[in-house]
Write a protein that holds these residues in place. Structure first.
Motif, PDB file in Angstrom:
ATOM      1  N   ASP A 136       0.832  -1.207   0.000  1.00 51.75           N
ATOM      2  CA  ASP A 136       0.000   0.000   0.000  1.00 51.75           C
ATOM      3  C   ASP A 136       0.867   1.258   0.000  1.00 51.75           C
ATOM      4  O   ASP A 136       0.580   2.222  -0.722  1.00 51.75           O
ATOM      5  N   GLY A 137       1.911   1.254   0.812  1.00 56.86           N
ATOM      6  CA  GLY A 137       2.799   2.415   0.847  1.00 56.86           C
ATOM      7  C   GLY A 137       3.514   2.615  -0.471  1.00 56.86           C
ATOM      8  O   GLY A 137       3.671   3.750  -0.950  1.00 56.86           O
ATOM      9  N   PHE A 138       3.942   1.525  -1.080  1.00 61.05           N
ATOM     10  CA  PHE A 138       4.612   1.604  -2.374  1.00 61.05           C
ATOM     11  C   PHE A 138       3.684   2.177  -3.443  1.00 61.05           C
ATOM     12  O   PHE A 138       4.059   3.076  -4.203  1.00 61.05           O
ATOM     13  N   LEU A 139       2.455   1.662  -3.513  1.00 60.32           N
ATOM     14  CA  LEU A 139       1.520   2.138  -4.527  1.00 60.32           C
ATOM     15  C   LEU A 139       1.154   3.597  -4.305  1.00 60.32           C
ATOM     16  O   LEU A 139       0.986   4.361  -5.267  1.00 60.32           O
ATOM     17  N   ALA A 140       1.056   4.012  -3.045  1.00 63.34           N
ATOM     18  CA  ALA A 140       0.769   5.418  -2.757  1.00 63.34           C
ATOM     19  C   ALA A 140       1.909   6.305  -3.244  1.00 63.34           C
ATOM     20  O   ALA A 140       1.678   7.393  -3.797  1.00 63.34           O
ATOM     21  N   GLU A 141       3.145   5.843  -3.068  1.00 63.04           N
ATOM     22  CA  GLU A 141       4.283   6.636  -3.529  1.00 63.04           C
ATOM     23  C   GLU A 141       4.357   6.651  -5.056  1.00 63.04           C
ATOM     24  O   GLU A 141       4.753   7.658  -5.652  1.00 63.04           O
ATOM     25  N   CYS A 142       3.983   5.545  -5.697  1.00 62.09           N
ATOM     26  CA  CYS A 142       3.894   5.538  -7.163  1.00 62.09           C
ATOM     27  C   CYS A 142       2.880   6.564  -7.646  1.00 62.09           C
ATOM     28  O   CYS A 142       3.141   7.316  -8.595  1.00 62.09           O
ATOM     29  N   ARG A 143       1.708   6.587  -7.012  1.00 64.28           N
ATOM     30  CA  ARG A 143       0.683   7.558  -7.412  1.00 64.28           C
ATOM     31  C   ARG A 143       1.182   8.980  -7.224  1.00 64.28           C
ATOM     32  O   ARG A 143       0.967   9.851  -8.077  1.00 64.28           O
TER      33      ARG A 143
END
Length: 288
Positions: free
Chosen positions: A200-207
């Protein structure tokens, strides 16, 4: 943008690990960085250098963009790394801790002296306060500089900052680097996300990176590829809207005012739509 090269996912792979190099041939990644620096122990660096050069020359990685990260300026391995990388002829030579326009010009001269082919570009890592202060001049220093790579871990260390959700301590550095890359007309990829288990943290940083304007993200684990590829590619809705905008623009020629879904369409919207479709087409071609 007919020559656009997707850089949604850019995966670091330790060149001292033969299994990792073999695995990279099968991964749905846009670009690979064969690493000779942080991921390689000092006594393994000469063998890793040979392995990276052989991988680049092998022709076994399909349409993936292949690069080699050399050890930094001033290290005992840098000159040999740079010469070997230049002779192997990857798409890019990634150099850590590039701090100034003078260093860019020196690296380009060294690549050319070592016989690097024209298609081998310089990828400069931006990861120090000095580089941030000089990033506009750095990004414009040479036509051979093609990509800025954010080294966010080193930036956090140099700033005495902390890794926090939202990356508030880094936003100034990220934004200045983005501005410099866009002013120079070159690509820029975001830094790594360290917790490979925190999806979740990774995808948030990608966004966040995509919303800011980055072309893609550097990765440290194959499990991060799918998320980065999806985040940095145009969505189905974006592609549909881009096609609709271009059709409305074509249909409305000479009418004075053009609208799509109730919103006014101007030249800038047309250019953005064309870029979206160019990225979409390049991604499809890579995946096919």
């Amino acid at each position: 943008m007919s020559d656009f090269t997707p850089l949604r996912s850019v995966l670091y792979m330790p060149s001292s690990n033969a299994k990792a190099l073999e695995k990279a041939k099968t991964l749905p990644v846009d670009a690979v960085i064969f690493d000779l620096e942080d991921a390689v122990a000092p006594d393994a660096k000469p063998a890793a250098r040979e392995a990276a050069a052989a991988a680049v020359s092998s022709g076994e990685y399909g349409r993936r963009t292949l690069t080699i990260r050399v050890n930094g300026l001033g290290t005992e391995w840098h000159d040999d790394d740079l010469a070997a990388a230049a002779q192997a002829g990857p798409a890019g030579v990634v150099v850590p801790k590039v701090n100034s326009a003078d260093e860019v010009r020196g690296l380009v001269a060294a690549l050319e002296k070592a016989g690097a082919p024209d298609h081998t570009k310089l990828w400069a890592m931006v990861e120090t306060p000095q580089a941030i202060f000089d990033v506009r001049e750095l990004a414009a220093a040479s036509d051979r500089l093609a990509v800025l790579v954010m080294g966010t871990n080193d930036l956090v260390k140099e700033l005495y900052a902390e890794h926090v959700p939202g990356r508030a301590p880094l936003l100034t550095s990220l934004s200045l680097s983005l501005l410099a890359a866009r002013a120079a007309g070159i690509a820029i990829v975001d830094g790594v996300y360290n917790d490979v288990k925190d999806t979740d943290g990774f995808l948030a940083e990608c966004r966040q990176g995509r919303e800011m304007g980055f072309d893609g993200k550097t990765l440290i684990h194959p499990g991060q590829i799918e998320g980065a590829n999806e985040a940095f590619a145009p969505s189905e809705r974006a592609v549909e809207d881009a096609r609709g905008i271009l059709q409305a623009w074509e249909d409305g020629k000479g009418s004075g005012v053009v609208t799509y879904n109730g919103k006014m369409v101007e030249n800038l919207h047309v250019e953005s739509a064309q870029r979206t479709l160019a990225i979409h087409d390049a991604v499809r071609a890579l995946e096919d």
